[in-house]
Design an enzyme around this catalytic site. Structure first.
Site, mmCIF file in Angstrom:
data_model
loop_
_atom_site.group_PDB
_atom_site.id
_atom_site.type_symbol
_atom_site.label_atom_id
_atom_site.label_comp_id
_atom_site.label_asym_id
_atom_site.label_seq_id
_atom_site.Cartn_x
_atom_site.Cartn_y
_atom_site.Cartn_z
ATOM 1 N N ASP A 13 0.805 -1.221 0.000
ATOM 2 C CA ASP A 13 0.000 0.000 0.000
ATOM 3 C C ASP A 13 0.842 1.276 0.000
ATOM 4 O O ASP A 13 0.479 2.276 0.613
ATOM 5 C CB ASP A 13 -0.975 0.008 1.202
ATOM 6 C CG ASP A 13 -1.846 -1.221 1.214
ATOM 7 O OD1 ASP A 13 -2.231 -1.664 0.110
ATOM 8 O OD2 ASP A 13 -2.132 -1.749 2.299
ATOM 9 N N GLY A 15 1.446 2.973 -2.713
ATOM 10 C CA GLY A 15 1.012 3.847 -3.805
ATOM 11 C C GLY A 15 1.542 3.356 -5.151
ATOM 12 O O GLY A 15 1.803 4.152 -6.056
ATOM 13 N N GLY A 17 -0.115 1.641 -7.373
ATOM 14 C CA GLY A 17 -1.125 1.851 -8.421
ATOM 15 C C GLY A 17 -0.985 3.231 -9.038
ATOM 16 O O GLY A 17 -0.956 3.382 -10.256
ATOM 17 N N HIS A 41 -4.992 -1.536 -5.495
ATOM 18 C CA HIS A 41 -4.146 -0.480 -6.064
ATOM 19 C C HIS A 41 -5.045 0.690 -6.446
ATOM 20 O O HIS A 41 -5.852 0.583 -7.365
ATOM 21 C CB HIS A 41 -3.376 -1.004 -7.282
ATOM 22 C CG HIS A 41 -2.342 -2.028 -6.928
ATOM 23 N ND1 HIS A 41 -1.492 -2.584 -7.845
ATOM 24 C CD2 HIS A 41 -2.002 -2.582 -5.736
ATOM 25 C CE1 HIS A 41 -0.679 -3.441 -7.237
ATOM 26 N NE2 HIS A 41 -0.983 -3.460 -5.966
ATOM 27 N N THR A 42 -4.882 1.791 -5.719
ATOM 28 C CA THR A 42 -5.779 2.925 -5.933
ATOM 29 C C THR A 42 -5.240 3.817 -7.046
ATOM 30 O O THR A 42 -4.073 4.182 -7.047
ATOM 31 C CB THR A 42 -5.899 3.758 -4.638
ATOM 32 O OG1 THR A 42 -6.148 2.860 -3.559
ATOM 33 C CG2 THR A 42 -7.013 4.779 -4.739
ATOM 34 N N PRO A 303 -8.193 -1.261 9.475
ATOM 35 C CA PRO A 303 -7.293 -0.152 9.785
ATOM 36 C C PRO A 303 -5.850 -0.624 9.643
ATOM 37 O O PRO A 303 -5.510 -1.726 10.077
ATOM 38 C CB PRO A 303 -7.591 0.200 11.240
ATOM 39 C CG PRO A 303 -8.584 -0.774 11.735
ATOM 40 C CD PRO A 303 -9.026 -1.654 10.605
ATOM 41 N N LEU A 331 3.953 12.231 0.992
ATOM 42 C CA LEU A 331 4.732 13.178 1.792
ATOM 43 C C LEU A 331 3.800 14.175 2.484
ATOM 44 O O LEU A 331 4.041 14.595 3.620
ATOM 45 C CB LEU A 331 5.729 13.910 0.875
ATOM 46 C CG LEU A 331 6.692 14.852 1.574
ATOM 47 C CD1 LEU A 331 7.621 14.092 2.521
ATOM 48 C CD2 LEU A 331 7.524 15.639 0.561
ATOM 49 N N VAL A 414 2.477 14.109 -3.557
ATOM 50 C CA VAL A 414 1.980 14.913 -2.430
ATOM 51 C C VAL A 414 0.444 14.959 -2.414
ATOM 52 O O VAL A 414 -0.155 15.855 -1.857
ATOM 53 C CB VAL A 414 2.565 16.351 -2.502
ATOM 54 C CG1 VAL A 414 4.055 16.340 -2.204
ATOM 55 C CG2 VAL A 414 2.302 16.982 -3.871
ATOM 56 N N GLY A 415 -0.174 13.975 -3.044
ATOM 57 C CA GLY A 415 -1.631 13.865 -3.089
ATOM 58 C C GLY A 415 -1.966 12.700 -3.994
ATOM 59 O O GLY A 415 -1.110 12.259 -4.780
#
Ligand code: GDP
Ligand code: IMO
Ligand code: MG
Length: 426
Positions: A13, A15, A17, A41-42, A303, A331, A414-415
């Protein structure tokens, strides 16, 4: 670069994706090389937000061919659901192909995974209960069925009987009802009708594409700390998420792999059991990271355990994977924290310190050694689109991570959205 792998550098997880989505548009192929629908994978883009489980994260680019590779275990039923969901959002899926040599994950694999996990606390691993372990067990035991078998009913029937007989013995052991092979044949027909046109044999297709110089992005699932051989065994997945396995799972020769991008979350999270030395439990820092980072499992909603960045694990993972580049994600989640920590060593119960990840019985006993770094509570990183726009304290934090990992940071996000990341040019 003709062949690049994107792999997780921590406990999953990170990131992956969103990183694959960022680079896939320039690739001829995106290939998922291992794992199954345990992935979440988001990808956030103009079509919406997607939690991809099996479909490669390059699916949003019609000119990019996506392959679920030979190293994967494929649950055709959940894949069909996933395709429906993606298509309902207006995304075409004609560019998705499946390796005819990939394993079929059967309904009884899920039953067995749930039964294993239900044995009580001492035996639980905290799996996603998607049947991944039992499917890979059948593969290794050489009684697995492959997608291409759908086109060979006699071959399939003979092998299914053996596989089901084995599964039923185990299900009976757990007091579960037996599976009837005849019921499965109905599903096989449906799967063949709905997915059959997507099957390809990577030999010769991938071989020829490689020889023609086409470009490939190999998408890993999960991460090295859950690697079957090098992760926190037995609290691992049943395949090898490290880049070394990527060419095997994709159907490429080892020297094809030129670039390995390790995706590193700016802190650490894990779902499932097993050691994670920097886990902060339920303290203030952990709650901050979970809430600001929305750290809940994309597949199971559990969670996630949260803690500080573990540079010991990162350095080992960078070595095992041969990282050429690091992509730092999330970040922005650290925005507002006055102080950060990085784990730079482990202390054993006898007082000695070590700089590597020991085997699990010892790993469970280590205490992290931390160094502290100032945060940037008065600034935000989320608007930054270049290295120069990052607060000086964020630059210092990233410089230190780079130094400890021994690998250059080449991307920073950063998003979650497609444009909320940048390439690092210093
Ligand atoms: P993967 O399994 O490695 O693809 O990662 P997941 O999708 O399971 O988890 C990453 C989560 O963080 C997803 O919800 C992403 O949308 C989100 N995300 C990715 N990059 C960033 C980032 O830079 N900032 C923030 N705030 N969220 C991010
Ligand atoms: P992505 O690809 C985080 C964890 C489970 C469990 C262990 C074994 O989105 O990073 P399994 O179902 O594979 O037998 O479970 O691995 N796990 C993941 N953790 N992200 C994932 O996927 C995961 N896939 C499996 O929680 O600890
Ligand atoms: Mg995930």
């Amino acid at each position: 670069m003709p062949v690049t792998a994107i792999v997780g550098a921590q406990w999953g997880d990170e990131g992956k994706g969103r990183m694959v989505d960022a680079l896939a548009g320039n690739m001829d192929w995106v290939i998922r090389f291992q794992g199954g629908d345990n992935a979440g994978h988001t990808v956030v883009n103009q079509f919406g937000e997607f939690k991809l489980h099996l479909v490669p994260s390059g699916i949003f680019f019609p000119q990019t061919k996506c392959l679920i590779g030979t190293g994967c275990v494929v649950n055709p039923a959940t894949l069909l659901e996933e395709l429906e969901h993606i298509e309902a959002a207006g995304v075409g899926t004609d560019n998705l192909f499946l390796s005819s040599r990939a394993q079929m994950l059967m309904p009884y694999h899920r039953l067995l995974d749930a039964a294993h996990e239900g044995r009580g606390k001492g035996s639980m691993l905290g799996t996603t209960k998607r049947g991944i372990g039992p499917a890979y067990s059948d593969k290794s035991a050489r009684r697995g069925l492959r997608l291409g078998d759908l086109f060979h009913p006699d071959w399939l029937e003979e092998r299914l009987e053996k596989a089901v007989a084995f599964a039923n013995r185990e299900l009976a052991h757990y007091g579960q009802p037996a599976v009837n092979p005849a019921d499965l044949f109905e599903q096989f027909r449906l799967w063949r009708d709905k997915l059959g046109h997507r099957l390809i044999d990577p030999l010769p297709v991938i071989r020829d594409a490689y020889r023609q110089g086409q470009s490939f992005l190999l998408e890993g699932q999960l991460a090295a700390m859950r690697d079957l051989d090098w992760g926190t065994y037995p609290y691992v997945t049943s395949s090898n998420p490290t880049a070394t396995f990527a060419p095997v799972g994709a159907g490429l020769p080892p020297q094809a792999l030129e670039r390995v991008i390790g995706v590193v979350k700016a802190y650490t999270t894990a779902v499932g059991l097993g050691p994670m030395p920097t886990d902060q439990g339920e303290n203030e820092a952990a709650l901050w990271l979970r809430e600001h980072g929305h750290e809940y499992g994309a597949t199971t909603g559990r969670p996630r355990r949260c803690g500080w960045l573990d540079a010991v694990a990162l350095q080992v993972v960078a070595y095992l994977n041969g990282f050429t580049d690091i992509a730092i994600t999330k970040l922005d989640v650290l925005d507002g924290l006055p102080q950060l920590k990085i784990c730079t060593g482990y202390r054993l119960p006898d007082g000695r310190s070590i700089d590597y990840v020991p085997d699990t019985p010892l790993y469970e006993t280590v205490e992290p050694i931390y160094e502290s770094w100032p945060g940037w509570p008065a600034n935000s990183t989320s608007q930054a689109r270049s290295w120069a726009e990052l607060p000086a304290a964020a630059q210092a934090y990233l410089n230190r991570i780079e130094e400890l990992a021994g690998v250059p940071i080449r991307f920073v996000s950063v998003g979650p959205a497609r444009d909320e990341m940048f390439e690092v040019n210093r």
